[in-house]
Design a protein around this motif. Sequence first.
Motif, PDB file in Angstrom:
ATOM      1  N   ASP A 233      33.310  87.371  29.575  1.00 44.35           N
ATOM      2  CA  ASP A 233      33.974  86.757  28.388  1.00 44.35           C
ATOM      3  C   ASP A 233      35.455  86.283  28.694  1.00 44.35           C
ATOM      4  N   LEU A 234      35.797  84.941  28.638  1.00 41.75           N
ATOM      5  CA  LEU A 234      36.950  84.211  28.963  1.00 41.75           C
ATOM      6  C   LEU A 234      38.187  85.023  28.298  1.00 41.75           C
ATOM      7  N   ALA A 235      37.858  85.406  27.064  1.00 46.79           N
ATOM      8  CA  ALA A 235      38.956  85.936  26.327  1.00 46.79           C
ATOM      9  C   ALA A 235      39.589  87.156  26.901  1.00 46.79           C
ATOM     10  N   ASP A 236      38.716  87.757  27.692  1.00 49.84           N
ATOM     11  CA  ASP A 236      39.216  89.156  28.372  1.00 49.84           C
ATOM     12  C   ASP A 236      40.128  88.780  29.491  1.00 49.84           C
ATOM     13  N   VAL A 237      40.221  87.682  29.971  1.00 50.84           N
ATOM     14  CA  VAL A 237      40.851  87.306  31.219  1.00 50.84           C
ATOM     15  C   VAL A 237      42.126  86.910  31.091  1.00 50.84           C
ATOM     16  N   VAL A 238      43.124  87.618  31.743  1.00 49.73           N
ATOM     17  CA  VAL A 238      44.474  86.786  31.598  1.00 49.73           C
ATOM     18  C   VAL A 238      44.618  85.784  32.434  1.00 49.73           C
ATOM     19  N   PRO A 239      44.934  84.594  31.571  1.00 42.50           N
ATOM     20  CA  PRO A 239      45.046  83.382  32.333  1.00 42.50           C
ATOM     21  C   PRO A 239      46.637  83.110  33.016  1.00 42.50           C
ATOM     22  N   THR A 240      46.454  82.816  34.188  1.00 42.81           N
ATOM     23  CA  THR A 240      47.667  82.643  34.969  1.00 42.81           C
ATOM     24  C   THR A 240      48.015  80.935  35.407  1.00 42.81           C
TER      25      THR A 240
END
Length: 513
Positions: A233-240
């Motif tokens: 789930d992309l919402a669980d990934v911290v974006p950089t």
Amino acid sequence: MTLNKFNLPDVGEGLTEAEIVSWKVKAGDTVAINDVLCEIETAKSLVELPSPFAGTVTELLVPEGVTIDVGTPIISVTDAAAGTPTAAPPAAAVLHETTTVAAPMYGTLTTETSDAGESAGRPAGGPLVGSGPKADAVKRRRRVSATPVAEPAPAVPLPTRSLTSPARPGNPAGVAPGSTTAAVPVEPVASPERAAPAGDPERPTLGGAISGLVNKVLAKPPVRKIARDLGIDLADVVPTGARGEVTREDLVSYQAQRDAEVDKADTFWGKSGRPQEQRIERIPVKGVRKATAKAMVESAFAAPHVSIFVDVDASRTMEFVKRLKVSRDFEGIKVSPLLILAKAVIWAAARNPSVNATWVDSPDGSDSAEIHVKHFMNLGIAAATPRGLMVPNIKNAQDLSLKELALALNELATTARAGKTQPAQMQGGTLTVTNIGALGIDTGTPIINPGEVAIVAFGTIKQKPWVLDGEVIPRWITTLGGSFDHRVVDGDLSARFMADVAAILEEPALLLD
């Protein structure tokens, strides 16, 4: 009112105990005669108990999973006394009001379905489930993104008048101060503006008004595809990413972290840091497993086993089975090489009668004993079921045609897999066949079923190089393994019997003689 208690009956010959596996009724249910009350597991199989009474269940006296002795009360049922007026009797009571209660046939699977509906126990005039106003009648706005919206705190009330709040600077959408997502206009917007870039925070747009409400995750299409393939789930990934988007490197880092957490989680072996005592699973031995263990120990140490093996060219059996499968006489009937082996065992036992026998010790404990040769064949088929090993047998198999034997094998297998084999079906066996080839095993040394003196293990059939008329050619080869009680079956007799079984598998046409 009369209170009737139903005691656990003996559904087999000499049953002493059974386990209540599952109840099919509960307190307050209305039951008719022969309605199934529960399932019990005996030392032989799973059996459904029918009700000997008609009335209302008052109490279940034994919980599920408990093993009790025969004669123990398991359920109480009340029936209406004669002459006592009852209000609106259920349909089941009407159907059976003239029925004479006779002694029940315990252990039968035949049940009588009641016509009483589920509404018999409902209060008259009660509201239907789901009727009345809904708890939250506020109309929700249409979603503008596939990304889930953060749920509002349950303690914050939903203002109902905030939908008409006038727009003003800093609040172009008319959102009332302190209001939740219900304050957003419900009218669909034809083409909402994009959210303002990070460098222009004061640009008033609809996207800016709902930016705190809808958490849209930024990511390029290839990154989204990788996330879908990995189940992330992309919402669980911290974006950089430079614009706050999730990058490929972010996914790699997140997956590595997730794998590390899985490695630390409990597996079948358990955490190595725990004491060994906490990593031992204890399984009670009961029911079919308990009976099987006892019988195998008695057989292994009471009967002196001797085993022999023979390789068989079963190519013609495979051709014969193929012809039977397309035959009109066997249409809709499952046919396998086990059918030919069963017929071969019956044929070979007729030529070597002492393998179809029982050793009987003297009842007074003296050295005298008898050998009982059976002039009938109750052919046992060892079956692996979810509840353990069972050996139901086909009664008087010697009288069945090939088609009748195929039907009997199909019925036996279906009943065993469903756990519905009755104790009577596993009693009185005279000789057993075990098909270990179905599991891909070549052969084995089976233990004789108690009360018998012979068992045949049928190995898998597969193509192997075989010498035929001086030439090495591929043929369908199987290995038969036989175990015999050496008190009854000598080496010569066991060899002749196995040779006769092998002869039928090599040439099924011999059955026509």
